[in-house]
Design an enzyme around this catalytic site. Structure first.
Site, short mmCIF file in Angstrom:
data_model
loop_
_atom_site.label_atom_id
_atom_site.label_comp_id
_atom_site.label_asym_id
_atom_site.label_seq_id
_atom_site.Cartn_x
_atom_site.Cartn_y
_atom_site.Cartn_z
N SER A 50 78.22 -30.71 -5.70
CA SER A 50 78.79 -31.05 -7.00
C SER A 50 80.17 -31.68 -6.81
CB SER A 50 78.92 -29.79 -7.86
OG SER A 50 79.93 -28.96 -7.31
N ASP A 83 75.24 -33.78 -7.12
CA ASP A 83 74.81 -33.05 -8.31
C ASP A 83 75.77 -33.37 -9.46
OD1 ASP A 83 73.32 -31.17 -9.76
OD2 ASP A 83 74.60 -29.51 -9.13
N ASP A 105 74.96 -38.12 -14.37
CA ASP A 105 74.70 -37.29 -15.56
C ASP A 105 75.54 -37.81 -16.72
OD1 ASP A 105 74.33 -35.48 -17.52
OD2 ASP A 105 75.02 -33.73 -16.38
N GLU A 135 69.65 -37.98 -16.44
CA GLU A 135 69.35 -36.85 -17.34
C GLU A 135 69.29 -37.28 -18.79
OE1 GLU A 135 71.27 -33.08 -16.54
OE2 GLU A 135 71.30 -32.52 -18.65
N HIS A 214 67.18 -28.52 -14.06
CA HIS A 214 68.49 -27.93 -13.77
C HIS A 214 68.52 -26.51 -14.32
CE1 HIS A 214 71.10 -31.32 -12.35
NE2 HIS A 214 69.95 -31.91 -12.57
N GLY A 215 69.57 -25.79 -13.95
CA GLY A 215 69.76 -24.46 -14.55
C GLY A 215 68.58 -23.54 -14.34
N SER A 217 68.08 -21.05 -11.97
CA SER A 217 68.21 -19.77 -11.25
C SER A 217 67.53 -18.67 -12.05
CB SER A 217 69.70 -19.43 -11.05
OG SER A 217 70.20 -20.10 -9.91
N ASN A 257 66.58 -26.89 -9.38
CA ASN A 257 67.97 -26.68 -8.95
C ASN A 257 68.37 -25.21 -9.00
OD1 ASN A 257 68.09 -29.44 -8.94
ND2 ASN A 257 69.86 -29.59 -10.31
#
Ligand code: G3H
Ligand code: 13P
Ligand code: ZN
Length: 312
Positions: A50, A83, A105, A135, A214-215, A217, A257
């Site tokens: 990132s 990222d 992004d 995105e 994304h996001g 986890s 991700n």
């Protein structure tokens, strides 16, 4: 194998009904933990950096560490990805500096501005053999110090994806289907549910096109419990159920991700270590189990969530 783009990885993942893990890297131990797991499992892997990681560790250090990981694991393809690039200049700097993939992004900008900026990055990237992730839609959560409330997040509009992909020329597309950045994705008591109908409609509109989540986890509750047991305070940390991510990985989703789970694995391990060894002060003593915790977590994701073991 040298560091590669995601082109072939995604074509194989799409056809094979699995996803490639994209793990955020900030230091040597994280890179080692991820690539040791991927190497042992013969899994393709994406290491992503990132803007914040670059500011923390320095572009050059991260590129050299990833190059070392590729040399140590010659039998697996490794992609080096930016990222959440937020400007042409940042993307250009990574393209010029050895990355094989960048994300622009511009999802928070108006639609036409998102297209114009993405197009500009794609032209430069493709001229240099680099692929581009873009995105459409807005995720909730915290990302590079910008916080988006859940009620301001917007699912991707499937009717826009063909126009967007055609006019930008992007190589993969991150969409919003209810995932969210960070360790606090849902309010306690609510039932997390990804919008598979939106995902299905987007992939129907864009056949054979790699979709990115994304996001993603899962915020394993054993890490949260360990953190809270050993002096931390993270009540109500909740992620995406792994069965839903597994279901997504079988579809057009080719890249998933994961950053927060790395942070949780390391933090839980280090907190436990210090509680059990209050007199230790050699960083190698507590970073060794932390690196192993990252490796074990990534091993589990590759086998049980992504399904990309043996696909190198
Ligand atoms: O989506 C954002 C990633 O988790 C990176 O987080 O900007 O704190 O490095 P960061
Ligand atoms: P998590 O916060 O769910 O790990 O998402 C990471 C991510 O999307 C990085 O771009
Ligand atoms: Zn993200």
């Amino acid at each position: 194998m040298a560091i590669v783009t995601t082109k072939e990885m995604f074509a194989k993942a799409y056809a094979g009904g699995y996803a490639v893990g994209a793990f955020n890297v900030n230091n040597m131990e994280i890179i080692q933990g991820i690539t040791e797991a991927a190497g042992e499992l013969k899994a393709p892997v994406i290491l992503q950096v990132s803007k914040g990681a670059r500011a923390y560790a320095n572009h050059n250090y991260l590129v050299k560490l990833v190059q070392a990981a590729a040399e140590e694991n010659p039998e697996i393809p490794i992609a080096l990805h930016l990222d959440h690039g937020d400007s042409f200049e940042l993307c250009k700097s990574c393209i010029d500096g050895g990355f094989t993939s960048v994300m622009i992004d511009a999802s928070s900008k108006p639609y036409e501005e998102n297209i114009a900026l993405t197009r500009k990055v794609v032209e430069y990237a493709h001229d240099h053999g680099v692929v581009v992730e873009a995105e459409l839609g807005t995720l909730a959560g915290v990302e590079d110090e910008v916080s988006v409330d859940a009620d301001k997040a917007m699912y991707t509009h499937p009717e826009e994806v063909v126009d967007f992909a055609t006019r930008t020329g992007c190589d993969s597309l991150a969409i919003a289907i209810g995932t969210s950045h960070g360790a606090f994705k849902f309010k306690p008591g609510t039932k997390p549910q990804l919008r598979f109908d939106v995902l299905e409609e987007c992939s129907k509109q864009l056949p054979n096109f790699p979709i990115v989540l994304h996001g993603a986890s899962s915020v394993p509750q054993e890490f949260v419990a360990m953190i809270n047991e050993f002096g931390g305070n993270m009540p109500g940390a909740i992620g995406i159920p792994e069965e839903q991510l597994r279901q997504a990985a079988r579809s057009a989703v080719c890249k998933i991700n994961i950053d927060s789970d790395i942070r949780l694995a390391m933090t839980a391990s280090i907190r436990k270590y210090f509680m059990e060894h209050p007199d230790h002060f050699d960083p190698r003593q507590y970073l060794k189990p932390a690196r192993q915790a990252v490796k074990d977590m990534v091993h589990h994701k590759i086998v049980d969530v992504l399904g990309c073991d043996g696909k190198a």
